[in-house]
Write an enzyme that holds these catalytic residues in place. Structure first.
Site, PDB file in Angstrom:
ATOM      1  CB  CYS A 349      -1.018  -0.005   1.138  1.00 43.07           C
ATOM      2  SG  CYS A 349      -0.546  -0.841   2.635  1.00 43.07           S
ATOM      3  NE  ARG A 378       2.681  -8.755   5.556  1.00 42.70           N
ATOM      4  CZ  ARG A 378       1.372  -8.689   5.395  1.00 42.70           C
ATOM      5  NH1 ARG A 378       0.583  -9.496   6.103  1.00 42.70           N
ATOM      6  NH2 ARG A 378       0.839  -7.818   4.542  1.00 42.70           N
ATOM      7  CE  LYS A 479      -9.753  -6.959   9.246  1.00 48.60           C
ATOM      8  NZ  LYS A 479      -8.563  -7.828   9.158  1.00 48.60           N
TER       9      LYS A 479
END
Length: 664
Positions: A349, A378, A479
């Site tokens: 993003c 990650r 969300k």
């Protein structure tokens, strides 16, 4: 209808009164401290015998916990969805009771109900064995047959310290409780636990249960603390539900993507790159086919870009990730500053925001949808890594939409149809959840009010049902999550639509409106597969490795029954390849054709073409379809046409299976 419950032994006569509203609108007025079982008895003795627990103003409590609040009052029976967690929590206590009978030295930790069962943690000198689990389960059945009542007692903190003086884990938990906490213990037989409840009335309710496995678990999830032994189990009210669950567990083991990935030669993992998949040629074919499918569906209305993998901390500070997410990022040492002030990107993003902000945009361009398949990293804990479902390196079918506020409703509907259509292509169904602001977040309450109202309104405008997930939103916005259900009924959280008002402010993003003035866009974060790696793991298990022909790494294996027919087999393979089919043909193989048929079946190839003299002379093929004993002879061009249509339509089952299903 209303009544007053006046039981001198139920509560203090000076206690304030509570009003309970039953589902039919009737009320009961009772003194605070009244036991729920006494209220249920006024409704009916038969209902009291069936009662598992009650719900008071939406909060579940057992029949022996004094009432301290009024509100909606509902009796829970074994048919109530909320009751299963009560049964399973009680099952954890029965498990601990059995373990302490056989292993009095075991120190007790936690024993909660979880989504598919329950567990209990114990501190013991040596790990439990399968023989231990069998003994514990047998003892649990004895405990259940003894019909021991769950007895609740509210105790002082000092009294609790005495009760649990030999259980250091409980003493530690006790010290964490707030000063105003009502401390309660539950006893069944000789076993006493520090517990809030709720519990079923007695141990005989636990009839259908099974101990599933044991594993190590750090105390309180802290890798710096001692390792405990966790026993996982499950329980149901009905025998058939337990049997179905156990069948799903066994089926899940059979479908385990880690085992099938090795058997089907799809991917490997090496200690030199922990948490990063090494894709084989067959696995790469599967991966690329999936990416091609996504790109095809996104070709017209999305813009694909590629962005760098490494960014300075300035970008992550601007996005908010440096403060909220840094521990999950792979930091990189900058030799010039001698600081770890760069990071491999864990998500796309911020780079999309940079790109959008680099150009002047008109309101007429919106919505703009940028998609990226870049590699992400990650820093997952090594102990959490698990096949393709939990990795450190992965890619997402990631998209960020930049749009006007008045476009939110239409865009959410478009994205939702896109996501659900994608799942449908694989025979997957999905349920929706709306997640609201988490405790740790960025942005003002006013911003969150605005974002939640806009996204909830857009979701409700679609007319689709959804569940609420309070406090489970992203740190920057609410969300919609998509829980996908596979062929054996398991739910996987995959896709998401996230509404973000914070990023446009942080990155000073604007577009030129119809009034020729700058305006803030809003951002929607959209993912469909979650990560490509995890989605492939789910597909492997969903199809049990038997992929539909359009997705299969090898679609056809050509098998001549003798070397004399290699030339014809080569022509068949060439014809198929010219049509874009993924074909395996081992020219000059000395292996018996029956061995090659078995190998192709093991690799779950959708079609095998067995060729001999009759086929070579007639220009035909004998087709063996995966999973079917019956062979079918047909002209080569007819088979090519069938295969072409199955691949074009992305059929989930072969033509022959579809025809049989239709006829049936």
């Amino acid at each position: 209808m209303s009544s007053t419950l006046d039981r001198p032994d139920a509560a203090s006569p000076d206690a304030p009164t509570l009003t309970l509203v039953l589902p039919d609108g009737a009320t009961r007025t009772v003194p605070a401290g009244t036991l729920p079982r006494d209220v249920v008895a006024t409704i009916g003795e038969r209902l009291l015998r069936a009662a598992v627990a009650v719900s008071v103003d939406g909060e579940v409590q057992d029949l022996i916990t004094p009432l301290r609040r009024g509100g909606a009052f509902k009796v829970l029976t074994d048919k109530s969805p909320e009751a299963l967690a009560v049964l399973r929590h009680s099952g954890a206590h029965v498990l601990a009771t059995a373990v302490r009978r056989i292993r009095p030295d075991a120190k007790i930790g936690f024993g909660p109900a979880i989504d598919d069962g329950f567990y209990y943690d114990f501190e013991v000198a040596a790990p439990f064995t399968p023989e231990d689990l069998a003994a514990f389960e047998a003892e649990m059945r004895k405990v259940a047959q003894e019909k021991l009542a769950f007895e609740r007692e509210e105790v002082s903190r000092d009294r609790a310290r005495v009760v649990f003086k030999d259980d250091p884990l409980k003493l530690e938990r006790l010290e964490d409780l707030p000063e105003d906490e009502v401390i309660s213990t539950y006893r069944d037989g000789d076993f006493v636990d520090l517990c809030r409840g709720p519990h079923v009335p007695d141990t005989s309710w636990l009839k259908h249960f099974k101990l599933m496995s044991t594993a190590g678990a750090y105390w309180r999830g802290d890798s710096r603390r001692q390792m405990l032994q966790r026993i996982y189990a499950t329980a149901f009210f009905k025998k058939e539900e337990l049997e179905q669950h156990v069948h799903r567990i066994e089926e899940a083991k059979r479908r385990d993507h880690r085992l099938l990935g090795k058997q089907l030669d799809l991917f490997h993992f090496f200690p030199h790159a922990p948490g990063a998949a090494f894709w084989t040629p067959r696995g790469t074919s599967l991966y690329n086919t999936l990416v091609d499918f996504v790109q095809e569906r996104q070709a017209e209305r999305f813009l694909e870009i590629k962005t760098p993998l490494l960014f300075t901390k300035k970008l992550w500070e601007q996005s908010g990730h440096w403060g909220k997410y840094r521990e999950n990022m792979f930091l990189v040492l900058d030799n010039e500053t001698n600081e770890h002030d760069m990071s491999l990107k864990p998500m796309n993003c911020p780079s999309h925001h940079l790109y959008f902000g680099s150009t002047r945009h008109s309101y007429r361009e919106l919505p703009l949808r940028y998609v990226t398949f870049d590699v992400l990293h990650r820093n997952e804990l090594s102990g959490a890594l698990s096949g393709l479902t939990r990795v450190r390196q992965f890619a997402q079918d990631d998209c960020h939409v930049y749009l006007r506020e008045d476009q939110i409703v239409d865009e959410v509907k478009f994205l939702m149809d896109f996501i659900l259509g994608y799942y449908d292509a694989f025979g997957l169904t999905a349920s929706l959840k709306f997640a609201t602001r988490p405790e740790q977040r960025i942005g003002s309450d006013e911003m969150w009010d605005r974002a939640e109202s806009a996204l909830r309104g857009a979701l409700e405008a679609t007319g689709r049902e959804y569940a609420l997930k309070e406090g489970d939103g992203a740190f920057y916005g609410p969300k919609i999550d998509f829980d996908v259900h596979d062929s054996i009924g398991r739910a996987w959280q995959l896709g998401t639509i996230q509404l973000d008002y914070a990023a446009p402010e942080r990155f000073d993003l604007t577009y030129v409106g119809a009034d020729n003035a700058p305006h803030r866009p809003v951002v929607i974060h959209r993912a469909v597969s979650g990560s490509m790696e995890r989605f492939i793991a789910i597909l492997i298990e969903h199809f049990a490795g038997a992929f539909p022909v359009w997705l299969a790494p090898e679609q056809v294996t050509v098998i001549p029954i003798a070397p004399d027919y290699d030339e014809y087999a080569a022509r068949v393979a060439a014809t198929l390849r010219a049509d874009g089919v993924r074909v395996v043909f081992d020219a000059g193989s000395n292996e018996d054709y029956r061995v090659r048929i078995r190998e192709a079946a093991t690799m779950k190839v959708p079609y095998m073409l067995v060729l001999g003299r009759r086929e070579a002379e007639a220009g035909t093929v004998t087709v063996r379809t995966r999973g079917r004993e019956k062979q079918e002879a047909m002209p080569l061009d007819a088979f090519v046409e069938r295969l072409r249509e199955e691949i074009r339509s992305r059929a989930l089952v072969p033509v022959a299976d579809a025809a049989e299903a239709k006829a049936g």
